[in-house]
Design a protein around this motif. Structure first.
Motif, PDB file in Angstrom:
ATOM      1  N   VAL A  52       0.852  -1.190   0.000  1.00 41.59           N
ATOM      2  CA  VAL A  52       0.000   0.000   0.000  1.00 41.59           C
ATOM      3  C   VAL A  52       0.888   1.241   0.000  1.00 41.59           C
ATOM      4  CG1 VAL A  52      -1.695   1.330   1.318  1.00 41.59           C
ATOM      5  CG2 VAL A  52      -1.891  -1.156   1.196  1.00 41.59           C
ATOM      6  N   GLN A  53       0.541   2.188  -0.852  1.00 42.45           N
ATOM      7  CA  GLN A  53       1.258   3.468  -0.887  1.00 42.45           C
ATOM      8  C   GLN A  53       0.280   4.599  -0.629  1.00 42.45           C
ATOM      9  OE1 GLN A  53       3.275   3.523  -4.727  1.00 42.45           O
ATOM     10  NE2 GLN A  53       5.146   2.790  -3.747  1.00 42.45           N
ATOM     11  N   LEU A  54       0.744   5.581   0.124  1.00 40.12           N
ATOM     12  CA  LEU A  54      -0.050   6.766   0.408  1.00 40.12           C
ATOM     13  C   LEU A  54       0.648   7.978  -0.167  1.00 40.12           C
ATOM     14  CD1 LEU A  54      -0.932   6.076   4.158  1.00 40.12           C
ATOM     15  CD2 LEU A  54      -2.304   5.555   2.151  1.00 40.12           C
ATOM     16  N   GLN A  55      -0.083   8.751  -0.949  1.00 40.23           N
ATOM     17  CA  GLN A  55       0.462   9.950  -1.564  1.00 40.23           C
ATOM     18  C   GLN A  55      -0.290  11.148  -1.016  1.00 40.23           C
ATOM     19  OE1 GLN A  55       3.101  10.140  -3.878  1.00 40.23           O
ATOM     20  NE2 GLN A  55       2.926  12.314  -3.420  1.00 40.23           N
ATOM     21  N   ALA A  56       0.426  11.984  -0.280  1.00 36.65           N
ATOM     22  CA  ALA A  56      -0.188  13.168   0.314  1.00 36.65           C
ATOM     23  C   ALA A  56       0.224  14.420  -0.438  1.00 36.65           C
ATOM     24  CB  ALA A  56       0.207  13.281   1.778  1.00 36.65           C
ATOM     25  N   SER A  57      -0.647  15.401  -0.412  1.00 38.88           N
ATOM     26  CA  SER A  57      -0.351  16.677  -1.051  1.00 38.88           C
ATOM     27  C   SER A  57      -1.147  17.780  -0.374  1.00 38.88           C
ATOM     28  CB  SER A  57      -0.695  16.613  -2.540  1.00 38.88           C
ATOM     29  OG  SER A  57      -2.076  16.350  -2.711  1.00 38.88           O
ATOM     30  N   GLY A  58      -0.761  19.021  -0.652  1.00 37.89           N
ATOM     31  CA  GLY A  58      -1.562  20.145  -0.191  1.00 37.89           C
ATOM     32  C   GLY A  58      -0.944  21.013   0.883  1.00 37.89           C
ATOM     33  N   GLY A  59       0.234  20.664   1.366  1.00 36.41           N
ATOM     34  CA  GLY A  59       0.858  21.502   2.374  1.00 36.41           C
ATOM     35  C   GLY A  59       1.331  22.816   1.778  1.00 36.41           C
ATOM     36  N   GLY A  60       1.797  23.699   2.643  1.00 36.62           N
ATOM     37  CA  GLY A  60       2.307  24.970   2.168  1.00 36.62           C
ATOM     38  C   GLY A  60       2.390  25.993   3.280  1.00 36.62           C
ATOM     39  N   ASN A  82      -0.159  -0.889   9.583  1.00 32.62           N
ATOM     40  CA  ASN A  82      -0.124   0.570   9.692  1.00 32.62           C
ATOM     41  C   ASN A  82       0.729   1.143   8.577  1.00 32.62           C
ATOM     42  OD1 ASN A  82      -0.972   2.829  11.044  1.00 32.62           O
ATOM     43  ND2 ASN A  82       0.612   2.754  12.623  1.00 32.62           N
ATOM     44  N   TYR A  83       0.135   1.967   7.723  1.00 29.75           N
ATOM     45  CA  TYR A  83       0.861   2.550   6.598  1.00 29.75           C
ATOM     46  C   TYR A  83       0.968   4.061   6.782  1.00 29.75           C
ATOM     47  CZ  TYR A  83      -0.169  -1.907   4.322  1.00 29.75           C
ATOM     48  OH  TYR A  83      -0.266  -3.233   4.021  1.00 29.75           O
ATOM     49  N   TRP A  84       2.112   4.600   6.345  1.00 28.59           N
ATOM     50  CA  TRP A  84       2.363   6.035   6.435  1.00 28.59           C
ATOM     51  C   TRP A  84       2.766   6.590   5.082  1.00 28.59           C
ATOM     52  CZ3 TRP A  84       1.257   8.577  10.840  1.00 28.59           C
ATOM     53  CH2 TRP A  84       1.180   7.838  12.031  1.00 28.59           C
ATOM     54  N   GLY A  85       2.261   7.789   4.790  1.00 29.04           N
ATOM     55  CA  GLY A  85       2.738   8.493   3.620  1.00 29.04           C
ATOM     56  C   GLY A  85       3.896   9.393   4.003  1.00 29.04           C
ATOM     57  N   LYS A  86       4.547   9.935   2.998  1.00 28.44           N
ATOM     58  CA  LYS A  86       5.574  10.934   3.265  1.00 28.44           C
ATOM     59  C   LYS A  86       4.891  12.189   3.779  1.00 28.44           C
ATOM     60  CE  LYS A  86       8.898   9.314  -0.161  1.00 28.44           C
ATOM     61  NZ  LYS A  86       9.689   9.648  -1.365  1.00 28.44           N
ATOM     62  N   GLY A  87       5.537  12.876   4.654  1.00 27.73           N
ATOM     63  CA  GLY A  87       4.929  14.051   5.255  1.00 27.73           C
ATOM     64  C   GLY A  87       4.832  15.223   4.307  1.00 27.73           C
ATOM     65  N   THR A  88       3.899  16.096   4.607  1.00 27.79           N
ATOM     66  CA  THR A  88       3.766  17.345   3.871  1.00 27.79           C
ATOM     67  C   THR A  88       3.799  18.480   4.892  1.00 27.79           C
ATOM     68  OG1 THR A  88       2.451  18.577   2.253  1.00 27.79           O
ATOM     69  CG2 THR A  88       1.220  17.266   3.851  1.00 27.79           C
ATOM     70  N   LEU A  89       4.632  19.480   4.619  1.00 22.49           N
ATOM     71  CA  LEU A  89       4.861  20.542   5.586  1.00 22.49           C
ATOM     72  C   LEU A  89       3.774  21.608   5.513  1.00 22.49           C
ATOM     73  CD1 LEU A  89       6.680  21.913   7.716  1.00 22.49           C
ATOM     74  CD2 LEU A  89       7.942  22.952   5.816  1.00 22.49           C
ATOM     75  N   VAL A  90       3.234  21.926   6.658  1.00 20.19           N
ATOM     76  CA  VAL A  90       2.288  23.034   6.804  1.00 20.19           C
ATOM     77  C   VAL A  90       2.931  24.073   7.708  1.00 20.19           C
ATOM     78  CG1 VAL A  90       0.058  23.744   7.746  1.00 20.19           C
ATOM     79  CG2 VAL A  90       0.248  21.604   6.458  1.00 20.19           C
ATOM     80  N   THR A  91       3.070  25.279   7.191  1.00 15.92           N
ATOM     81  CA  THR A  91       3.658  26.365   7.963  1.00 15.92           C
ATOM     82  C   THR A  91       2.649  27.498   8.067  1.00 15.92           C
ATOM     83  OG1 THR A  91       5.869  25.800   7.144  1.00 15.92           O
ATOM     84  CG2 THR A  91       5.594  27.958   8.184  1.00 15.92           C
ATOM     85  N   VAL A  92       2.331  27.881   9.287  1.00 15.76           N
ATOM     86  CA  VAL A  92       1.376  28.952   9.531  1.00 15.76           C
ATOM     87  C   VAL A  92       2.123  30.114  10.155  1.00 15.76           C
ATOM     88  CG1 VAL A  92      -0.804  29.615  10.601  1.00 15.76           C
ATOM     89  CG2 VAL A  92      -0.420  27.233   9.929  1.00 15.76           C
ATOM     90  N   SER A  93       2.156  31.221   9.444  1.00 15.52           N
ATOM     91  CA  SER A  93       2.871  32.388   9.940  1.00 15.52           C
ATOM     92  C   SER A  93       1.941  33.285  10.747  1.00 15.52           C
ATOM     93  CB  SER A  93       3.474  33.166   8.775  1.00 15.52           C
ATOM     94  OG  SER A  93       2.446  33.661   7.928  1.00 15.52           O
ATOM     95  N   SER A  94       2.519  33.954  11.717  1.00 14.67           N
ATOM     96  CA  SER A  94       1.705  34.827  12.587  1.00 14.67           C
ATOM     97  C   SER A  94       1.631  36.240  12.053  1.00 14.67           C
ATOM     98  CB  SER A  94       2.298  34.841  13.992  1.00 14.67           C
ATOM     99  OG  SER A  94       3.642  35.263  13.945  1.00 14.67           O
TER     100      SER A  94
END
Length: 113
Positions: free
Chosen positions: A1-9, A101-113
């Motif tokens: 099983v492969q997990l593909q994540a997207s949408g960070g930023g 238990n399967y994990w995808g590669k992480g996607t970075l979410v950065t929230v600036s103040s």
């Protein structure tokens, strides 16, 4: 099983992002799809999960701001994140639990103040 994540930023506080995860391969059912996150210097924590039948779990800090959804037919899950806060900054990981238990590669979410 492969997990593909997207949408960070990068987004300003108060903004929104949507994360998507697509699972492929031999997926056992029932299963739970969800999102975890790991901030610098902290342990990985559960953010939100959803079962095949629609049951959801959220960490208290995101309740009312984040919404998880999934499409069982397409084996996809999404995390709509609204009213983002700087403390939501983390690497977000898609997860699928169905016997294994399967994990995808992480996607970075950065929230600036």
């Amino acid at each position: 099983v492969q997990l593909q994540a997207s949408g960070g930023g990068l987004v300003q506080a108060g903004g929104s992002l949507r994360l998507s995860c697509a699972a492929s391969g031999s997926i056992f059912s029932p299963n739970i799809m969800g999102w975890y996150r790991q901030a610098p210097g902290k342990m990985r924590e559960l953010v939100a999960t959803m079962t095949n039948s629609g049951g959801t779990t959220y960490v208290d800090s995101v309740k009312g701001r984040f919404t998880i959804s999934r499409d069982n037919g397409k084996n996809t899950a999404a995390l709509q994140m609204n009213s983002l806060k700087p403390e939501d900054t983390a690497v977000y990981y898609c997860n699928l639990r169905g016997g294994v238990n399967y994990w995808g590669k992480g996607t970075l979410v950065t929230v600036s103040s």
